[in-house]
Design a protein around this motif. Structure first.
Motif, PDB file in Angstrom:
ATOM      1  N   ASN A 128     -38.302  34.941   3.686  1.00 53.72           N
ATOM      2  CA  ASN A 128     -37.118  35.265   2.892  1.00 53.72           C
ATOM      3  C   ASN A 128     -35.980  35.687   3.827  1.00 53.72           C
ATOM      4  O   ASN A 128     -36.080  36.704   4.510  1.00 53.72           O
ATOM      5  N   ASP A 129     -34.901  34.894   3.836  1.00 55.87           N
ATOM      6  CA  ASP A 129     -33.789  35.198   4.749  1.00 55.87           C
ATOM      7  C   ASP A 129     -32.914  36.346   4.274  1.00 55.87           C
ATOM      8  O   ASP A 129     -31.999  36.773   4.986  1.00 55.87           O
ATOM      9  N   ASP A 130     -33.185  36.879   3.080  1.00 58.50           N
ATOM     10  CA  ASP A 130     -32.350  37.942   2.523  1.00 58.50           C
ATOM     11  C   ASP A 130     -33.130  39.230   2.284  1.00 58.50           C
ATOM     12  O   ASP A 130     -32.739  40.067   1.465  1.00 58.50           O
ATOM     13  N   ARG A 131     -34.264  39.403   2.986  1.00 62.66           N
ATOM     14  CA  ARG A 131     -35.017  40.657   2.927  1.00 62.66           C
ATOM     15  C   ARG A 131     -35.055  41.272   4.318  1.00 62.66           C
ATOM     16  O   ARG A 131     -35.154  40.579   5.320  1.00 62.66           O
ATOM     17  N   TYR A 132     -34.969  42.596   4.349  1.00 64.48           N
ATOM     18  CA  TYR A 132     -35.092  43.307   5.614  1.00 64.48           C
ATOM     19  C   TYR A 132     -36.556  43.353   6.049  1.00 64.48           C
ATOM     20  O   TYR A 132     -37.443  43.609   5.229  1.00 64.48           O
ATOM     21  N   LEU A 133     -36.787  43.145   7.328  1.00 68.45           N
ATOM     22  CA  LEU A 133     -38.115  43.355   7.888  1.00 68.45           C
ATOM     23  C   LEU A 133     -38.185  44.699   8.602  1.00 68.45           C
ATOM     24  O   LEU A 133     -39.062  45.509   8.320  1.00 68.45           O
ATOM     25  N   THR A 134     -37.256  44.962   9.509  1.00 70.61           N
ATOM     26  CA  THR A 134     -37.359  46.138  10.371  1.00 70.61           C
ATOM     27  C   THR A 134     -36.592  47.356   9.843  1.00 70.61           C
ATOM     28  O   THR A 134     -36.463  48.348  10.558  1.00 70.61           O
ATOM     29  N   GLU A 135     -36.105  47.289   8.612  1.00 72.25           N
ATOM     30  CA  GLU A 135     -35.509  48.447   7.953  1.00 72.25           C
ATOM     31  C   GLU A 135     -36.029  48.513   6.513  1.00 72.25           C
ATOM     32  O   GLU A 135     -36.277  47.482   5.888  1.00 72.25           O
ATOM     33  N   LYS A 136     -36.162  49.711   6.002  1.00 69.26           N
ATOM     34  CA  LYS A 136     -36.495  49.945   4.603  1.00 69.26           C
ATOM     35  C   LYS A 136     -35.391  50.812   4.014  1.00 69.26           C
ATOM     36  O   LYS A 136     -35.083  51.891   4.549  1.00 69.26           O
ATOM     37  N   VAL A 137     -34.772  50.348   2.932  1.00 64.89           N
ATOM     38  CA  VAL A 137     -33.670  51.090   2.334  1.00 64.89           C
ATOM     39  C   VAL A 137     -34.228  52.216   1.474  1.00 64.89           C
ATOM     40  O   VAL A 137     -34.931  51.982   0.493  1.00 64.89           O
ATOM     41  N   GLU A 138     -33.917  53.429   1.875  1.00 63.68           N
ATOM     42  CA  GLU A 138     -34.271  54.626   1.112  1.00 63.68           C
ATOM     43  C   GLU A 138     -33.024  55.487   1.028  1.00 63.68           C
ATOM     44  O   GLU A 138     -32.538  55.975   2.052  1.00 63.68           O
ATOM     45  N   GLY A 139     -32.482  55.648  -0.185  1.00 60.31           N
ATOM     46  CA  GLY A 139     -31.218  56.346  -0.323  1.00 60.31           C
ATOM     47  C   GLY A 139     -30.076  55.480   0.189  1.00 60.31           C
ATOM     48  O   GLY A 139     -30.110  54.251   0.083  1.00 60.31           O
ATOM     49  N   PRO A 140     -29.070  56.082   0.807  1.00 63.18           N
ATOM     50  CA  PRO A 140     -27.886  55.323   1.215  1.00 63.18           C
ATOM     51  C   PRO A 140     -27.995  54.646   2.576  1.00 63.18           C
ATOM     52  O   PRO A 140     -27.035  54.042   3.037  1.00 63.18           O
ATOM     53  N   LYS A 141     -29.166  54.714   3.227  1.00 61.96           N
ATOM     54  CA  LYS A 141     -29.299  54.189   4.589  1.00 61.96           C
ATOM     55  C   LYS A 141     -30.594  53.396   4.725  1.00 61.96           C
ATOM     56  O   LYS A 141     -31.506  53.500   3.910  1.00 61.96           O
ATOM     57  N   GLY A 142     -30.671  52.630   5.822  1.00 62.92           N
ATOM     58  CA  GLY A 142     -31.925  52.004   6.203  1.00 62.92           C
ATOM     59  C   GLY A 142     -32.720  52.925   7.118  1.00 62.92           C
ATOM     60  O   GLY A 142     -32.150  53.724   7.862  1.00 62.92           O
ATOM     61  N   HIS A 143     -34.031  52.802   7.061  1.00 67.11           N
ATOM     62  CA  HIS A 143     -34.918  53.634   7.880  1.00 67.11           C
ATOM     63  C   HIS A 143     -36.057  52.767   8.416  1.00 67.11           C
ATOM     64  O   HIS A 143     -36.380  51.726   7.843  1.00 67.11           O
ATOM     65  N   LEU A 144     -36.690  53.225   9.493  1.00 67.78           N
ATOM     66  CA  LEU A 144     -37.837  52.523  10.056  1.00 67.78           C
ATOM     67  C   LEU A 144     -38.968  52.484   9.040  1.00 67.78           C
ATOM     68  O   LEU A 144     -39.418  53.526   8.566  1.00 67.78           O
ATOM     69  N   PRO A 145     -39.467  51.287   8.675  1.00 74.04           N
ATOM     70  CA  PRO A 145     -40.581  51.218   7.710  1.00 74.04           C
ATOM     71  C   PRO A 145     -41.888  51.686   8.329  1.00 74.04           C
ATOM     72  O   PRO A 145     -42.070  51.660   9.555  1.00 74.04           O
ATOM     73  N   ASP A 146     -42.827  52.089   7.481  1.00 72.44           N
ATOM     74  CA  ASP A 146     -44.165  52.400   7.982  1.00 72.44           C
ATOM     75  C   ASP A 146     -44.916  51.092   8.241  1.00 72.44           C
ATOM     76  O   ASP A 146     -44.498  50.005   7.835  1.00 72.44           O
ATOM     77  N   GLU A 147     -46.045  51.211   8.923  1.00 72.48           N
ATOM     78  CA  GLU A 147     -46.759  50.012   9.354  1.00 72.48           C
ATOM     79  C   GLU A 147     -47.283  49.197   8.177  1.00 72.48           C
ATOM     80  O   GLU A 147     -47.265  47.958   8.216  1.00 72.48           O
ATOM     81  N   GLU A 148     -47.739  49.851   7.131  1.00 71.97           N
ATOM     82  CA  GLU A 148     -48.241  49.108   5.975  1.00 71.97           C
ATOM     83  C   GLU A 148     -47.136  48.280   5.329  1.00 71.97           C
ATOM     84  O   GLU A 148     -47.351  47.137   4.913  1.00 71.97           O
ATOM     85  N   THR A 149     -45.936  48.841   5.257  1.00 72.18           N
ATOM     86  CA  THR A 149     -44.802  48.095   4.708  1.00 72.18           C
ATOM     87  C   THR A 149     -44.479  46.897   5.577  1.00 72.18           C
ATOM     88  O   THR A 149     -44.239  45.783   5.078  1.00 72.18           O
ATOM     89  N   LEU A 150     -44.480  47.089   6.883  1.00 74.81           N
ATOM     90  CA  LEU A 150     -44.187  45.993   7.807  1.00 74.81           C
ATOM     91  C   LEU A 150     -45.230  44.879   7.684  1.00 74.81           C
ATOM     92  O   LEU A 150     -44.879  43.695   7.620  1.00 74.81           O
ATOM     93  N   LEU A 151     -46.484  45.237   7.632  1.00 71.00           N
ATOM     94  CA  LEU A 151     -47.539  44.229   7.510  1.00 71.00           C
ATOM     95  C   LEU A 151     -47.418  43.468   6.197  1.00 71.00           C
ATOM     96  O   LEU A 151     -47.628  42.249   6.151  1.00 71.00           O
ATOM     97  N   ALA A 152     -47.071  44.152   5.138  1.00 70.45           N
ATOM     98  CA  ALA A 152     -46.908  43.479   3.851  1.00 70.45           C
ATOM     99  C   ALA A 152     -45.747  42.490   3.900  1.00 70.45           C
ATOM    100  O   ALA A 152     -45.841  41.375   3.364  1.00 70.45           O
ATOM    101  N   GLU A 153     -44.658  42.856   4.558  1.00 71.87           N
ATOM    102  CA  GLU A 153     -43.505  41.964   4.643  1.00 71.87           C
ATOM    103  C   GLU A 153     -43.773  40.761   5.541  1.00 71.87           C
ATOM    104  O   GLU A 153     -43.144  39.709   5.383  1.00 71.87           O
ATOM    105  N   LEU A 154     -44.708  40.879   6.471  1.00 72.13           N
ATOM    106  CA  LEU A 154     -45.045  39.741   7.334  1.00 72.13           C
ATOM    107  C   LEU A 154     -45.767  38.631   6.578  1.00 72.13           C
ATOM    108  O   LEU A 154     -45.805  37.481   7.053  1.00 72.13           O
ATOM    109  N   LYS A 155     -46.371  38.948   5.442  1.00 76.69           N
ATOM    110  CA  LYS A 155     -47.037  37.949   4.598  1.00 76.69           C
ATOM    111  C   LYS A 155     -48.059  37.121   5.376  1.00 76.69           C
ATOM    112  O   LYS A 155     -48.161  35.910   5.223  1.00 76.69           O
ATOM    113  N   GLY A 156     -48.801  37.781   6.267  1.00 77.29           N
ATOM    114  CA  GLY A 156     -49.852  37.093   6.995  1.00 77.29           C
ATOM    115  C   GLY A 156     -49.414  36.396   8.260  1.00 77.29           C
ATOM    116  O   GLY A 156     -50.254  35.767   8.928  1.00 77.29           O
TER     117      GLY A 156
END
Length: 249
Positions: A116-144
């Protein structure tokens, strides 16, 4: 093996020229471009003309896709500005950009996430800013996706992340041409690098493995800011001048 990784130029030809000058001293074996090449109230055609000549392997970013596929009347001002000014040669060049690229089975290139070219991989939006995602979130976004190194852009925030569970490394080089912006997806937020410099990354393979270097370059960001202001985009003008998003004070 040395690979330079650029992303999110957004029509900022002055920042791109600074990167090109620095690349002469770095002398990489390969330069790759992770997309969002021309959209912005700056110099889309000048930027595209340079990129056409480089013949760098290039990923299609979400804004590249919009410029190519959406009717101008449905585009936002950033994409419409570029679409109205690109030559047929530049449009045809942009059409050659690929959604993803694999390099030698070890490196995977994408703009957002692998699917998906319109989803963040290395940031997770929480509140008004992006933040470093946790490892489980990153692995899920990698989709294998199993490539040892995954290079992505889209967020404009430089990151080098090593996943403990898989040993994979995620590299985001940051943005060549736009150090901060505001977006409404998935909710209203800002991404801010905090300085106006042009950014790209260099990754080098040695006997010990891959090393990563963030390149942070000065250029005439005052001129870029004035161009955005002249074209009616005050948020862009402040972003380009200061690295933070908002109207010029």
């Amino acid at each position: 093996m040395k690979i330079a990784v650029v992303s999110d130029i957004h029509g900022n030809v002055l920042a791109l020229e600074a990167v090109l000058a620095d690349l002469k001293s770095e002398a990489p074996d390969l330069v790759v471009n992770l997309g969002d090449c021309v959209s912005g109230p700056l110099w889309p055609e000048d930027t595209a003309a340079i990129l056409r000549d480089t013949a760098w392997p290039t990923i299609r970013g979400n804004h590249d896709r919009i410029v190519l596929e959406d009717p101008i009347e449905k585009m936002g001002p950033t994409d419409a500005f570029a679409a109205e000014r690109l030559s047929s040669e530049s449009i045809n060049w942009l059409k050659t950009a690929k959604p993803t690229i694999r390099l030698d089975g070890e490196i995977f290139l994408c703009h957002g996430t692998p699917d998906n070219d319109d989803r963040y991989l290395t940031e997770k939006v929480e509140g008004p800013k992006g933040h470093l995602p946790d490892e489980e979130t990153l692995l899920a976004e990698l989709k294998g996706e199993k490539s040892p190194i995954i290079c992505c852009g889209h967020t404009h925030i430089p990151r080098v992340i090593r996943l403990q569970k898989t040993g994979q490394t995620l590299l985001n080089p940051g943005s060549v041409g736009l150090p901060s912006y505001e977006d409404d997806h998935p909710n209203k937020h800002k991404m801010e690098a905090g300085s106006p410099h042009a950014r790209y990354a260099v990754m080098t393979k040695s006997e010990r493995g891959w090393s990563f270097q963030e390149k942070i370059l000065p250029y005439d960001w005052d001129a870029a800011s004035k161009e955005a202001e002249k074209n009616g985009r005050l948020g862009w003008a402040r972003a380009l001048k200061h690295g933070f998003f908002g109207p010029l004070s």
